[in-house]
Scaffold this motif. Structure first.
Motif, mmCIF file in Angstrom:
data_model
loop_
_atom_site.group_PDB
_atom_site.id
_atom_site.type_symbol
_atom_site.label_atom_id
_atom_site.label_comp_id
_atom_site.label_asym_id
_atom_site.label_seq_id
_atom_site.Cartn_x
_atom_site.Cartn_y
_atom_site.Cartn_z
ATOM 1 N N ALA A 60 -13.329 1.417 -12.947
ATOM 2 C CA ALA A 60 -13.788 2.666 -12.342
ATOM 3 C C ALA A 60 -13.569 2.650 -10.827
ATOM 4 C CB ALA A 60 -15.268 2.881 -12.662
ATOM 5 N N MET A 61 -13.942 1.547 -10.188
ATOM 6 C CA MET A 61 -13.785 1.447 -8.738
ATOM 7 C C MET A 61 -12.308 1.395 -8.347
ATOM 8 S SD MET A 61 -16.717 1.636 -7.356
ATOM 9 C CE MET A 61 -18.437 1.542 -7.833
ATOM 10 N N LEU A 62 -11.512 0.719 -9.158
ATOM 11 C CA LEU A 62 -10.083 0.633 -8.876
ATOM 12 C C LEU A 62 -9.451 2.025 -8.925
ATOM 13 C CD1 LEU A 62 -8.211 -1.777 -8.254
ATOM 14 C CD2 LEU A 62 -7.516 -1.739 -10.657
ATOM 15 N N SER A 63 -9.855 2.824 -9.905
ATOM 16 C CA SER A 63 -9.311 4.177 -10.029
ATOM 17 C C SER A 63 -9.758 5.063 -8.867
ATOM 18 C CB SER A 63 -9.762 4.802 -11.355
ATOM 19 O OG SER A 63 -9.259 4.077 -12.453
ATOM 20 N N LEU A 64 -11.037 4.955 -8.478
ATOM 21 C CA LEU A 64 -11.522 5.745 -7.355
ATOM 22 C C LEU A 64 -10.798 5.388 -6.062
ATOM 23 C CD1 LEU A 64 -15.365 5.654 -8.104
ATOM 24 C CD2 LEU A 64 -13.906 7.694 -8.117
ATOM 25 N N ARG A 65 -10.521 4.113 -5.896
ATOM 26 C CA ARG A 65 -9.807 3.669 -4.696
ATOM 27 C C ARG A 65 -8.387 4.242 -4.674
ATOM 28 N NH1 ARG A 65 -9.589 -2.669 -2.652
ATOM 29 N NH2 ARG A 65 -8.636 -2.275 -0.604
ATOM 30 N N ALA A 66 -7.738 4.246 -5.840
ATOM 31 C CA ALA A 66 -6.367 4.777 -5.920
ATOM 32 C C ALA A 66 -6.339 6.275 -5.666
ATOM 33 C CB ALA A 66 -5.764 4.451 -7.282
ATOM 34 N N VAL A 67 -7.302 7.000 -6.234
ATOM 35 C CA VAL A 67 -7.350 8.453 -6.063
ATOM 36 C C VAL A 67 -7.485 8.826 -4.590
ATOM 37 C CG1 VAL A 67 -8.790 10.493 -6.466
ATOM 38 C CG2 VAL A 67 -8.194 8.981 -8.371
ATOM 39 N N ARG A 68 -8.237 8.034 -3.851
ATOM 40 C CA ARG A 68 -8.443 8.322 -2.435
ATOM 41 C C ARG A 68 -7.300 7.815 -1.549
ATOM 42 N NH1 ARG A 68 -13.257 8.417 -4.792
ATOM 43 N NH2 ARG A 68 -14.990 9.578 -3.818
ATOM 44 N N GLY A 69 -6.343 7.137 -2.130
ATOM 45 C CA GLY A 69 -5.244 6.603 -1.326
ATOM 46 C C GLY A 69 -5.677 5.450 -0.446
ATOM 47 N N TRP A 70 -6.665 4.688 -0.920
ATOM 48 C CA TRP A 70 -7.227 3.594 -0.120
ATOM 49 C C TRP A 70 -6.732 2.225 -0.564
ATOM 50 C CZ3 TRP A 70 -13.018 5.491 0.058
ATOM 51 C CH2 TRP A 70 -13.104 6.570 0.949
ATOM 52 N N ARG A 71 -5.527 2.175 -1.037
ATOM 53 C CA ARG A 71 -4.938 0.884 -1.379
ATOM 54 C C ARG A 71 -3.982 0.476 -0.264
ATOM 55 N NH1 ARG A 71 -2.809 2.200 -7.379
ATOM 56 N NH2 ARG A 71 -1.642 3.677 -6.081
ATOM 57 N N ARG A 72 -3.985 -0.806 0.049
ATOM 58 C CA ARG A 72 -3.086 -1.291 1.096
ATOM 59 C C ARG A 72 -1.640 -0.926 0.746
ATOM 60 N NH1 ARG A 72 -6.963 -5.399 0.945
ATOM 61 N NH2 ARG A 72 -7.850 -5.974 2.973
ATOM 62 N N GLY A 73 -0.966 -0.322 1.701
ATOM 63 C CA GLY A 73 0.417 0.053 1.480
ATOM 64 C C GLY A 73 0.602 1.480 1.028
ATOM 65 N N ASP A 74 -0.481 2.172 0.591
ATOM 66 C CA ASP A 74 -0.353 3.577 0.208
ATOM 67 C C ASP A 74 0.020 4.407 1.438
ATOM 68 O OD1 ASP A 74 -0.996 3.006 -2.350
ATOM 69 O OD2 ASP A 74 -2.961 3.992 -2.360
ATOM 70 N N ALA A 75 0.878 5.398 1.237
ATOM 71 C CA ALA A 75 1.312 6.230 2.363
ATOM 72 C C ALA A 75 0.145 6.956 3.020
ATOM 73 C CB ALA A 75 2.354 7.233 1.887
ATOM 74 N N ALA A 76 -0.869 7.304 2.220
ATOM 75 C CA ALA A 76 -1.999 8.064 2.756
ATOM 76 C C ALA A 76 -3.138 7.174 3.253
ATOM 77 C CB ALA A 76 -2.542 9.009 1.687
#
Length: 555
Positions: A402-418
């Motif tokens: 759940a937390m991993l998905s929320l992090r991805a949705v917000r673009g808060w993964r290292r290397g994400d363009a956003a």
């Protein structure tokens, strides 16, 4: 300009008698530009208050004297000192104007007819600007700077006119649009605009230059280019500019302070009278000796005496603490609890916020009350946003996913363009995910997370004798016992500060000044915590062997 007394002189003799020879020499200087070099613990505020008393004695009206500082806490402390020490001797002293530089700049702009909405914290708007700028960017585009880096770039652009890097231009344009939509300005705008207005408006300039006969500046080493321009404008035409500071405590390069400004003051004002305070009244003699050896390695500084108080040679006032055992934070937490129980103050200092994390966790586990402005990972803004989002999800789902998905949705993964988060924010999110792995269901995880947060917040008690502070936040403060964490190579001096610097040698000198500030916060005992396998070069420069024991040589 000297004004003949028109009333009986205030009785400031007692103030002067309490000063040492160097402090007294500074306080009684004649009119004109003056530079007071005040090493750590040398009584700069006491000297400044005495100087104000001398000016009143000479007949200078209190409302024609201004003192500018760099933050509200410093202004409040100085106002309190004037009220408690000077007003009983000279009641008119309450009319001395004490302001922060930003407050003074705001008054200049208001007097010039400009209405202002001030943005006191621009990081949220910079994050919003980064999100706007990230929309539609190509996947292979140059990464955007994080909000903290963008903040530094923005100040350099506004204050010094440095061209921002290409990747920052879109976010800076978006930030300018956000401010313009509200008709708002930030702190940099205040000072730059005030200086610009004084330079371009002769009538306003004459009004403000006629307002004060004497201008005193506290912590002068911290001025940036725009602040120096404003100070110089306000000091004309009298040039009764009394500045107090310490080149060895110039630690805010990221705020655009530059040690060369205080070092070159005398070239700006030929005939400047310079006085150097020479005694550290704060620290035990071994700490004074170690700090003097350390800072003496720097080249960009005034050569100076730094003496200890006679009889301040407390035994065991400098100690080493090894951090090789896994339980080292718990042992330090026990030490801190003992200090607090004995009615003593203790502070854990670290080069970065992240390095305070282990101590925050250990104090929380042990249930030890403490105070700090540094958020624990669980309190970080992105973590709170993730937890808030998780509350709307089904309780039976695995929390890690759940937390991993929320992090991805917000673009808060290292290397994400956003991605616009700082390294500290990412570390806090990593910690949240690591914690979530141990739970089978989201509802159980959220229940324990809420309980942990409540427990931590209950332990955060303003005024507690145990404090955790970064070195940048410690200047001007003191504690009986100081523990400096992470005195290791690549941590202190900080590797990132050196690798990313335009001039690595100057960056190293600032790291050394940071270490000097850290060790001179201790009034009784200094503990240096580090792994003996990789000791900081600063330990050797302080005259300490890799084991942390003082070398057998005189200070």
């Amino acid at each position: 300009m000297t004004i003949a007394p028109s009333a009986p002189a205030p009785a400031v003799d007692g103030l002067l008698e309490s000063l040492d020879p160097e402090q007294r020499a500074a306080a009684v200087l004649p009119d004109g530009p003056a530079l007071i070099i005040a090493p750590a613990g040398s009584g700069k505020t006491t000297t400044l208050v005495a100087r104000l008393g001398v000016l009143l004695t000479r007949g200078v009206p209190a409302n024609r004297i201004a003192v500018v500082t760099f933050n509200r806490d410093a202004a409040a402390e100085l106002t309190s000192r004037i009220r408690n020490r000077l007003v009983p001797l000279a009641p008119g002293a309450r009319d001395i104007e004490v302001r922060t530089l930003h407050a003074m700049a705001r008054q200049v702009l208001l007097a010039g007819g400009r209405s202002l909405e001030l943005v006191s914290d621009r990081l949220p708007r910079l994050r919003a600007a980064l999100r706007r700028a990230a929309v539609g960017r190509a996947p292979d585009a140059e990464p955007l700077p994080d909000a903290s880096s963008l903040d530094t770039i923005l100040s350099a652009w506004k204050v010094e006119g440095r061209d921002p890097p290409e990747a920052a231009r879109g976010p800076l344009a978006a930030y300018a649009t956000l401010l313009a939509a509200r008709g708002a300005v930030d702190f940099d705008d205040l000072v730059v605009a005030a200086a610009d207005r004084l330079e371009s408006d002769a009538a306003l300039r004459a009004e403000w230059q006629g307002r004060f006969l004497h201008l005193c500046v506290d912590e002068f080493q911290d001025v940036d280019a725009a602040q120096l321009r404003l100070v110089r404008l306000l000091a004309e035409p009298e040039r009764n500019l009394f500045v107090v500071g310490d080149d060895d405590q110039t630690i805010y390069a990221w705020r655009l302070a530059d040690v060369r400004r205080i070092l070159s003051f005398e070239s700006l004002y030929p005939g400047t009278q310079r006085v150097q305070l020479a005694t550290n009244y704060r620290c035990p003699a071994p700490v004074v000796a170690a700090s003097r050896r350390l800072i003496g390695v720097n080249r960009e500084r005034f050569a100076k005496r730094i003496d200890a108080v006679d009889g301040a040679s407390a035994a065991h006032s400098v100690a080493a603490f090894g951090t090789t055992r896994p339980d080292w934070p718990d042992r330090l937490a026990t030490l801190a609890s003992g200090e607090a129980d004995a009615g003593r103050t203790i502070c854990f200092l670290a080069r970065t916020r992240a390095e305070l994390g282990p101590m925050l966790l250990s104090l929380a586990r042990a249930g030890v009350p403490h105070t700090t402005s540094v958020p624990a990972p669980i309190q970080a803004e992105p973590v709170r946003a993730m937890v808030q989002g998780a509350l709307s999800l089904p309780g039976h789902v695995p929390p890690f996913q759940a937390m991993l998905s929320l992090r991805a949705v917000r673009g808060w993964r290292r290397g994400d363009a956003a991605d616009t988060l700082s390294d500290d924010d990412h570390a806090a999110l990593d910690a949240l995910l690591g914690w979530a792995v141990a739970y089978p269901t989201l509802d159980r995880f959220l229940e324990d997370e809420a309980a942990a947060l409540a427990r931590l917040e209950a332990l955060r008690r303003p005024g507690a004798p145990i404090e955790l502070v970064t070195v940048h936040g410690a200047k001007g403060r003191e504690w009986q016992t100081v523990v400096v964490l992470g005195m290791e190579e690549e941590r202190f001096p900080n590797r990132r500060a050196l690798v990313g610097a335009d001039d690595a040698e100057r960056a190293l000198e600032e790291e050394r000044r940071l270490a000097y500030v850290a060790v001179t916060r201790a009034t009784e005992r200094l503990i240096l915590a580090y792994d003996p396998a990789r000791p900081s070069r600063f330990l050797g420069e302080m005259g300490l062997a890799p084991t942390g024991r003082p070398r057998a040589r005189p200070p």
